[in-house]
Structures are given as C-alpha cells and as structure tokens.
Design an enzyme around this catalytic site. Structure first.
Site, PDB file in Angstrom:
ATOM      1  N   ASP A   1       0.804  -1.147  -0.101  1.00 50.98           N
ATOM      2  CA  ASP A   1       0.115   0.201  -0.040  1.00 50.98           C
ATOM      3  C   ASP A   1       0.820   1.246  -0.262  1.00 50.98           C
ATOM      4  O   ASP A   1       0.488   2.068   0.921  1.00 50.98           O
ATOM      5  CB  ASP A   1      -1.115  -0.010   1.280  1.00 50.98           C
ATOM      6  CG  ASP A   1      -1.890  -1.335   1.322  1.00 50.98           C
ATOM      7  OD1 ASP A   1      -2.586  -1.776   0.118  1.00 50.98           O
ATOM      8  OD2 ASP A   1      -2.176  -1.689   2.368  1.00 50.98           O
TER       9      ASP A   1
ATOM     10  N   ASP B   1      -6.342  -6.932  -4.652  1.00 49.73           N
ATOM     11  CA  ASP B   1      -7.362  -6.724  -3.475  1.00 49.73           C
ATOM     12  C   ASP B   1      -8.154  -5.394  -3.945  1.00 49.73           C
ATOM     13  O   ASP B   1      -8.155  -4.565  -3.116  1.00 49.73           O
ATOM     14  CB  ASP B   1      -6.726  -6.421  -2.302  1.00 49.73           C
ATOM     15  CG  ASP B   1      -7.461  -6.323  -1.122  1.00 49.73           C
ATOM     16  OD1 ASP B   1      -8.342  -6.417  -0.885  1.00 49.73           O
ATOM     17  OD2 ASP B   1      -6.842  -5.858   0.111  1.00 49.73           O
TER      18      ASP B   1
ATOM     19  N   LYS C   1     -11.306  -5.712  -3.451  1.00 44.24           N
ATOM     20  CA  LYS C   1     -12.672  -5.870  -2.472  1.00 44.24           C
ATOM     21  C   LYS C   1     -13.810  -5.831  -3.437  1.00 44.24           C
ATOM     22  O   LYS C   1     -14.804  -5.066  -3.018  1.00 44.24           O
ATOM     23  CB  LYS C   1     -12.638  -5.261  -1.273  1.00 44.24           C
ATOM     24  CG  LYS C   1     -11.431  -5.365  -0.406  1.00 44.24           C
ATOM     25  CD  LYS C   1     -11.789  -5.344   0.878  1.00 44.24           C
ATOM     26  CE  LYS C   1     -10.362  -5.800   1.796  1.00 44.24           C
ATOM     27  NZ  LYS C   1      -9.256  -4.830   1.772  1.00 44.24           N
TER      28      LYS C   1
ATOM     29  N   SER D   1       2.860 -15.863  13.870  1.00 46.76           N
ATOM     30  CA  SER D   1       3.192 -16.971  14.264  1.00 46.76           C
ATOM     31  C   SER D   1       1.597 -17.584  14.736  1.00 46.76           C
ATOM     32  O   SER D   1       1.401 -18.860  14.624  1.00 46.76           O
ATOM     33  CB  SER D   1       4.193 -17.381  15.308  1.00 46.76           C
ATOM     34  OG  SER D   1       3.982 -16.103  16.529  1.00 46.76           O
TER      35      SER D   1
HETATM   36  O1  3DU Z   1      -2.390  -3.353   8.119  1.00 42.99           O
HETATM   37  P1  3DU Z   1      -1.334  -3.738   7.098  1.00 42.99           P
HETATM   38  O2  3DU Z   1      -0.331  -2.266   6.773  1.00 42.99           O
HETATM   39  O3  3DU Z   1      -0.510  -4.834   7.410  1.00 42.99           O
HETATM   40  O4  3DU Z   1      -2.014  -3.926   5.752  1.00 42.99           O
HETATM   41  C1  3DU Z   1      -2.897  -4.982   5.670  1.00 42.99           C
HETATM   42  C2  3DU Z   1      -3.486  -5.002   4.136  1.00 42.99           C
HETATM   43  O5  3DU Z   1      -4.485  -5.983   4.104  1.00 42.99           O
HETATM   44  C3  3DU Z   1      -4.168  -3.803   3.730  1.00 42.99           C
HETATM   45  O6  3DU Z   1      -4.004  -3.700   2.258  1.00 42.99           O
HETATM   46  C4  3DU Z   1      -5.849  -3.855   3.949  1.00 42.99           C
HETATM   47  O7  3DU Z   1      -6.432  -3.356   3.061  1.00 42.99           O
HETATM   48  C5  3DU Z   1      -5.757  -5.576   3.619  1.00 42.99           C
HETATM   49  N1  3DU Z   1      -6.768  -6.257   4.738  1.00 42.99           N
HETATM   50  C6  3DU Z   1      -6.996  -6.043   5.802  1.00 42.99           C
HETATM   51  O8  3DU Z   1      -5.976  -5.253   6.573  1.00 42.99           O
HETATM   52  C7  3DU Z   1      -8.038  -6.703   6.576  1.00 42.99           C
HETATM   53  C8  3DU Z   1      -9.048  -7.392   5.840  1.00 42.99           C
HETATM   54  O9  3DU Z   1      -9.801  -8.125   6.537  1.00 42.99           O
HETATM   55  C9  3DU Z   1      -8.752  -7.423   4.606  1.00 42.99           C
HETATM   56  C10 3DU Z   1      -8.014  -6.926   3.817  1.00 42.99           C
END
Ligand code: 3DU
Length: 216
Positions: free
Chosen positions: A12, A60, A62, A177
């Site tokens: 992202d 993604d 969605k 984990s």
């Molecule tokens: O929180 P992080 O920066 O590790 O990003 C998580 C990614 O996964 C982000 O692109 C978000 O849109 C996606 N995601 C979720 O975080 C949760 C979900 O349930 C589905 C997708």
C-alpha cells in the site's frame, strides 16, 4: 497459488518507484504482492502489469457489486496479469460466482471477517456464511483476520483445504506465528514491512517467525 514462505506483502505504497523497489527487496521472502487501491489509483493497472512480470500479484479490489460489474472488474485485473483477486461475500452468491467464472485460472479469495475492530460490528456476524459461500462458489480461499486467531481456526473448520490468507499482522496487532498456528496458510503484511527502515530485514524477521510457528 504456490505457498512457500507463507508471507504476502501488502504493497500500500502510492509512490511508484518506492513501491517497486520494496517489492523487489522482499521478493525472496514472500509468495506474492497484494495490490490495493492506494497503489492502483496512483499507478494505474500498469503497476499490476509490471509487478506481475516477476511474480504473483493479488489484486485486492474488494469487489462487491452486481455480477456483471464484478465480471468486468475481474476481467480487467486478469488482463493486467493478476494471479489472484479479492472479492466480498456480502454482495451475494451470484456476485461471487461471477468473479469465479470471470477469473478462470486466476485465484479468487472471499473476504470473511475484516481484521480491524469495526470488522466485528457486521462482517463477523456473517463470516461463517461467507466462508461457506466461498466453498460453494468454488473460490480458491478466504481472507480471515490474523488479529483474531480463534476466528481463523473456526473458519478453517468450514473451508477445509481451501486457502486462508490472514491480514492484520504487525500494525493491526496480530502475530504471524499465531495466525499460522491457528490454520492460516499465509499472512498478509503491509506497514510492518514497507514502513520499516529495512523492509527486507523486516520481511526476513516475519518469515523466520512463521517458520518457528506450528503450521496446520
Ligand atoms: O495493516 P497492514 O498495513 O499490514 O495492511 C493490511 C492490508 O490487508 C491492507 O491492504 C488492508 O486493506 C488489507 N486487509 C486487511 O487489513 C484486513 C482485511 O480483513 C482485509 C484486507
């Protein structure tokens, strides 16, 4: 999808050059790159094409519309080289089936319960239904919350051998984990890798933690 490291990078990062260099830096620790709207809105589908030239790209988007629109969106992702797409289950079975049909050999993952606190307000109530829908519609697997390993475990009981990818590790508080031990096939990690001073080192650390977990 070929699972080896059990780690997918959520890229992202709306700065294209930086996104490309992070993707390259972590490529030997990850099974693929998940691309979401921040990067695609900044770089267009061209960035999907570029990343897909050297590995697995999971779009993604969605996807959550009527079947015809879902089909059109999936066709664009496939044409750009995506190896997988993510859709929502709440739009209904016909909408998910439209994604699966349009995807052909491209993987389709269905979101069950979103990983953030608000995910418990609505999506959690239907997560089991979404998981059953994913199985019925012939999806490749589901997206389940690494922030709630007990939910990953419960959903594993529904989807059998279909893939479970779990976001929510690191910045959202989940542990790689624990998600893997609960039955996830792979975790999806964004900020804990791309915001690190050394993204490759961060990815290596998470990959090592995963190897120390007891996978299903
Ligand atoms: O929180 P992080 O920066 O590790 O990003 C998580 C990614 O996964 C982000 O692109 C978000 O849109 C996606 N995601 C979720 O975080 C949760 C979900 O349930 C589905 C997708």
């Amino acid at each position: 999808m070929r699972i080896r490291h059990r780690l997918i990078l959520a890229l992202d990062v709306p700065e294209i050059d930086r996104a490309r260099s992070i993707a390259k830096a972590v490529s030997d620790q990850t099974d693929g790159i998940k691309v979401n709207w921040p990067l695609v809105l900044a770089g267009g589908l061209g960035i999907v094409r570029q990343l897909a030239a050297s590995g697995y790209v999971l779009c993604d988007f969605k996807i959550a519309d009527i079947p015809n629109t879902n089909r059109l969106i999936v066709e664009q992702a496939v044409r750009a080289g995506a190896s997988g797409v993510i859709c929502h289950g709440f739009a209904g079975e016909d909408s998910v089936r439209a994604c699966v049909e349009a995807a052909g050999k491209t993987d389709v993952f269905v979101v069950t319960e979103l990983s953030h606190p608000g995910g418990q307000e609505y999506t959690a109530k239907f997560a089991e239904d979404f998981a059953r829908l994913a199985v019925r519609a012939g999806a490749t697997g589901i997206i389940a919350p690494a922030t709630r390993p007990d939910r990953v475990k419960a959903l594993r009981g529904i989807v059998g051998s279909r893939l479970i990818l779990a976001p929510g590790v690191g910045a959202q508080g989940g542990r790689a984990s624990e998600a893997i031990a609960a039955g996830a096939d792979a975790v999806i990690v964004g900020r804990a890798i791309y915001e690190a001073k050394d993204p490759a080192g961060a990815a290596r650390g998470i990959a090592e933690e995963i190897r120390s977990a007891r996978p299903r």
